[in-house]
Scaffold this motif. Structure first.
Motif, PDB file in Angstrom:
ATOM      1  N   CYS A  19      -8.730  -6.855  38.207  1.00  0.00           N
ATOM      2  CA  CYS A  19      -8.662  -6.142  36.923  1.00  0.00           C
ATOM      3  C   CYS A  19      -9.349  -4.778  36.929  1.00  0.00           C
ATOM      4  CB  CYS A  19      -9.241  -7.011  35.814  1.00  0.00           C
ATOM      5  SG  CYS A  19      -8.242  -8.489  35.471  1.00  0.00           S
ATOM      6  N   GLY A  20     -10.274  -4.550  37.834  1.00  0.00           N
ATOM      7  CA  GLY A  20     -10.982  -3.270  37.878  1.00  0.00           C
ATOM      8  C   GLY A  20     -10.061  -2.064  37.958  1.00  0.00           C
ATOM      9  N   PRO A  21      -9.100  -2.048  38.892  1.00  0.00           N
ATOM     10  CA  PRO A  21      -8.196  -0.892  38.976  1.00  0.00           C
ATOM     11  C   PRO A  21      -7.366  -0.682  37.706  1.00  0.00           C
ATOM     12  CG  PRO A  21      -8.107  -2.162  41.004  1.00  0.00           C
ATOM     13  CD  PRO A  21      -8.900  -2.970  40.016  1.00  0.00           C
ATOM     14  N   LEU A  22      -7.016  -1.744  37.014  1.00  0.00           N
ATOM     15  CA  LEU A  22      -6.285  -1.608  35.752  1.00  0.00           C
ATOM     16  C   LEU A  22      -7.189  -0.984  34.695  1.00  0.00           C
ATOM     17  CD1 LEU A  22      -4.662  -3.776  37.424  1.00  0.00           C
ATOM     18  CD2 LEU A  22      -3.954  -4.661  35.225  1.00  0.00           C
ATOM     19  N   HIS A  23      -8.430  -1.459  34.609  1.00  0.00           N
ATOM     20  CA  HIS A  23      -9.376  -0.920  33.632  1.00  0.00           C
ATOM     21  C   HIS A  23      -9.649   0.561  33.876  1.00  0.00           C
ATOM     22  CE1 HIS A  23     -11.257  -5.139  32.715  1.00  0.00           C
ATOM     23  NE2 HIS A  23     -10.006  -5.023  32.290  1.00  0.00           N
ATOM     24  N   ARG A  24      -9.661   0.966  35.140  1.00  0.00           N
ATOM     25  CA  ARG A  24      -9.929   2.366  35.477  1.00  0.00           C
ATOM     26  C   ARG A  24      -8.680   3.243  35.402  1.00  0.00           C
ATOM     27  NH1 ARG A  24     -13.288  -0.420  39.400  1.00  0.00           N
ATOM     28  NH2 ARG A  24     -11.611  -0.251  40.941  1.00  0.00           N
ATOM     29  N   GLY A  25      -7.528   2.650  35.103  1.00  0.00           N
ATOM     30  CA  GLY A  25      -6.292   3.420  35.004  1.00  0.00           C
ATOM     31  C   GLY A  25      -5.685   3.788  36.339  1.00  0.00           C
ATOM     32  N   GLU A  26      -6.091   3.109  37.408  1.00  0.00           N
ATOM     33  CA  GLU A  26      -5.572   3.419  38.735  1.00  0.00           C
ATOM     34  C   GLU A  26      -4.164   2.877  38.941  1.00  0.00           C
ATOM     35  OE1 GLU A  26      -8.559   1.858  41.366  1.00  0.00           O
ATOM     36  OE2 GLU A  26     -10.076   3.251  40.590  1.00  0.00           O
ATOM     37  N   ARG A  27      -3.821   1.834  38.210  1.00  0.00           N
ATOM     38  CA  ARG A  27      -2.468   1.271  38.253  1.00  0.00           C
ATOM     39  C   ARG A  27      -2.239   0.456  37.001  1.00  0.00           C
ATOM     40  NH1 ARG A  27      -3.113  -4.240  40.004  1.00  0.00           N
ATOM     41  NH2 ARG A  27      -5.000  -4.488  41.220  1.00  0.00           N
ATOM     42  N   PRO A  28      -0.971   0.349  36.573  1.00  0.00           N
ATOM     43  CA  PRO A  28      -0.681  -0.472  35.391  1.00  0.00           C
ATOM     44  C   PRO A  28      -0.515  -1.945  35.784  1.00  0.00           C
ATOM     45  CG  PRO A  28       1.314   0.603  36.114  1.00  0.00           C
ATOM     46  CD  PRO A  28       0.202   1.094  37.015  1.00  0.00           C
ATOM     47  N   ALA A  29      -0.616  -2.803  34.813  1.00  0.00           N
ATOM     48  CA  ALA A  29      -0.384  -4.231  35.041  1.00  0.00           C
ATOM     49  C   ALA A  29       1.094  -4.443  35.373  1.00  0.00           C
ATOM     50  CB  ALA A  29      -0.765  -5.026  33.807  1.00  0.00           C
ATOM     51  N   PRO A  30       1.413  -5.187  36.438  1.00  0.00           N
ATOM     52  CA  PRO A  30       2.815  -5.375  36.820  1.00  0.00           C
ATOM     53  C   PRO A  30       3.558  -6.414  35.986  1.00  0.00           C
ATOM     54  CG  PRO A  30       1.394  -6.489  38.389  1.00  0.00           C
ATOM     55  CD  PRO A  30       0.497  -5.738  37.436  1.00  0.00           C
ATOM     56  N   THR A  31       2.820  -7.295  35.312  1.00  0.00           N
ATOM     57  CA  THR A  31       3.437  -8.368  34.525  1.00  0.00           C
ATOM     58  C   THR A  31       2.662  -8.558  33.222  1.00  0.00           C
ATOM     59  OG1 THR A  31       2.052 -10.117  35.463  1.00  0.00           O
ATOM     60  CG2 THR A  31       4.126  -9.622  36.635  1.00  0.00           C
ATOM     61  N   ALA A  32       3.280  -9.278  32.298  1.00  0.00           N
ATOM     62  CA  ALA A  32       2.603  -9.590  31.045  1.00  0.00           C
ATOM     63  C   ALA A  32       1.355 -10.433  31.304  1.00  0.00           C
ATOM     64  CB  ALA A  32       3.556 -10.310  30.093  1.00  0.00           C
ATOM     65  N   GLU A  33       1.456 -11.387  32.224  1.00  0.00           N
ATOM     66  CA  GLU A  33       0.277 -12.215  32.530  1.00  0.00           C
ATOM     67  C   GLU A  33      -0.854 -11.370  33.104  1.00  0.00           C
ATOM     68  OE1 GLU A  33      -1.320 -15.865  35.329  1.00  0.00           O
ATOM     69  OE2 GLU A  33       0.826 -15.776  34.912  1.00  0.00           O
ATOM     70  N   ALA A  34      -0.527 -10.447  33.990  1.00  0.00           N
ATOM     71  CA  ALA A  34      -1.561  -9.571  34.562  1.00  0.00           C
ATOM     72  C   ALA A  34      -2.225  -8.739  33.468  1.00  0.00           C
ATOM     73  CB  ALA A  34      -0.970  -8.673  35.640  1.00  0.00           C
ATOM     74  N   LEU A  35      -1.426  -8.264  32.501  1.00  0.00           N
ATOM     75  CA  LEU A  35      -2.011  -7.504  31.396  1.00  0.00           C
ATOM     76  C   LEU A  35      -2.908  -8.407  30.550  1.00  0.00           C
ATOM     77  CD1 LEU A  35      -2.340  -4.854  29.884  1.00  0.00           C
ATOM     78  CD2 LEU A  35      -0.456  -5.596  28.419  1.00  0.00           C
ATOM     79  N   MET A  36      -2.443  -9.618  30.256  1.00  0.00           N
ATOM     80  CA  MET A  36      -3.255 -10.535  29.462  1.00  0.00           C
ATOM     81  C   MET A  36      -4.566 -10.836  30.180  1.00  0.00           C
ATOM     82  SD  MET A  36      -4.476 -13.761  28.762  1.00  0.00           S
ATOM     83  CE  MET A  36      -3.769 -14.531  30.181  1.00  0.00           C
ATOM     84  N   ARG A  37      -4.514 -11.097  31.483  1.00  0.00           N
ATOM     85  CA  ARG A  37      -5.743 -11.363  32.240  1.00  0.00           C
ATOM     86  C   ARG A  37      -6.678 -10.145  32.206  1.00  0.00           C
ATOM     87  NH1 ARG A  37      -6.222 -15.745  35.373  1.00  0.00           N
ATOM     88  NH2 ARG A  37      -4.427 -17.106  35.607  1.00  0.00           N
ATOM     89  N   SER A  38      -6.098  -8.949  32.351  1.00  0.00           N
ATOM     90  CA  SER A  38      -6.937  -7.750  32.345  1.00  0.00           C
ATOM     91  C   SER A  38      -7.539  -7.509  30.966  1.00  0.00           C
ATOM     92  CB  SER A  38      -6.144  -6.533  32.820  1.00  0.00           C
ATOM     93  OG  SER A  38      -5.176  -6.132  31.875  1.00  0.00           O
ATOM     94  N   ARG A  39      -6.825  -7.871  29.913  1.00  0.00           N
ATOM     95  CA  ARG A  39      -7.367  -7.737  28.568  1.00  0.00           C
ATOM     96  C   ARG A  39      -8.506  -8.739  28.343  1.00  0.00           C
ATOM     97  NH1 ARG A  39      -5.119  -5.018  24.483  1.00  0.00           N
ATOM     98  NH2 ARG A  39      -5.488  -6.731  23.013  1.00  0.00           N
ATOM     99  N   TYR A  40      -8.343  -9.957  28.840  1.00  0.00           N
ATOM    100  CA  TYR A  40      -9.439 -10.930  28.765  1.00  0.00           C
ATOM    101  C   TYR A  40     -10.668 -10.364  29.484  1.00  0.00           C
ATOM    102  CZ  TYR A  40     -12.372 -14.898  29.841  1.00  0.00           C
ATOM    103  OH  TYR A  40     -13.458 -15.727  29.976  1.00  0.00           O
ATOM    104  N   SER A  41     -10.451  -9.831  30.692  1.00  0.00           N
ATOM    105  CA  SER A  41     -11.568  -9.254  31.441  1.00  0.00           C
ATOM    106  C   SER A  41     -12.197  -8.091  30.689  1.00  0.00           C
ATOM    107  CB  SER A  41     -11.105  -8.787  32.831  1.00  0.00           C
ATOM    108  OG  SER A  41     -10.804  -9.891  33.635  1.00  0.00           O
ATOM    109  N   ALA A  42     -11.377  -7.302  29.982  1.00  0.00           N
ATOM    110  CA  ALA A  42     -11.912  -6.194  29.194  1.00  0.00           C
ATOM    111  C   ALA A  42     -12.812  -6.712  28.075  1.00  0.00           C
ATOM    112  CB  ALA A  42     -10.778  -5.344  28.632  1.00  0.00           C
TER     113      ALA A  42
END
Length: 130
Positions: A19-42
């Motif tokens: 989730c770190g690279p997503l939070h830093r804007g280095e890459r977008p989440a590739p799937t809805a689940e990845a986005l949900m996991r990254s939002r939980y981590s946020a």
């Protein structure tokens, strides 16, 4: 949170590989689940800016105050669509937390809805279960 710490989303990967690279804007989440996991981590690391940036503008609140909760565990129960070639999807999950103020424990069981626009996934809304 350091990149070599275990990611809060429960993937088993390090924060720097998950989730770190997503939070830093280095890459977008590739799937809805990845986005949900990254939002939980946020939520777990207190990154309100990421939560607002990944919330669909149609449903995004004008401001976001994070509760004083310690997010402890995430379990993804089901996904429907939400893959790299879909335009929408749903993720059902249970997130467990402890209230920093009272020490009490709680859980959030939700079915979240996501849309993909211009190659980026956004959280739209969710239905809290039971």
């Amino acid at each position: 949170m350091h990149d070599d710490d275990r990611c809060p989303c429960g993937s088993g990967d390090t924060y720097g590989a998950c989730c770190g690279p997503l939070h830093r804007g280095e890459r977008p989440a590739p799937t809805a689940e990845a986005l949900m996991r990254s939002r939980y981590s946020a939520f777990a690391v207190g990154d309100a800016a990421y939560l607002r940036a990944t919330w669909h503008p149609r449903t995004r609140p004008s401001s976001l105050e994070l509760d004083d909760q310690e997010w402890r565990r995430l379990v993804v129960l089901a996904t429907h669509a939400g893959g790299p070639f879909d335009d929408g999807g749903e993720v059902e999950f249970v997130a467990q937390y402890r209230s920093a103020a009272t020490g009490g424990r709680g859980r959030l069981h939700e079915v979240s809805r996501f849309v993909r626009e211009a190659g980026r996934w956004f959280y739209v809304d969710g239905d809290v279960q039971g």
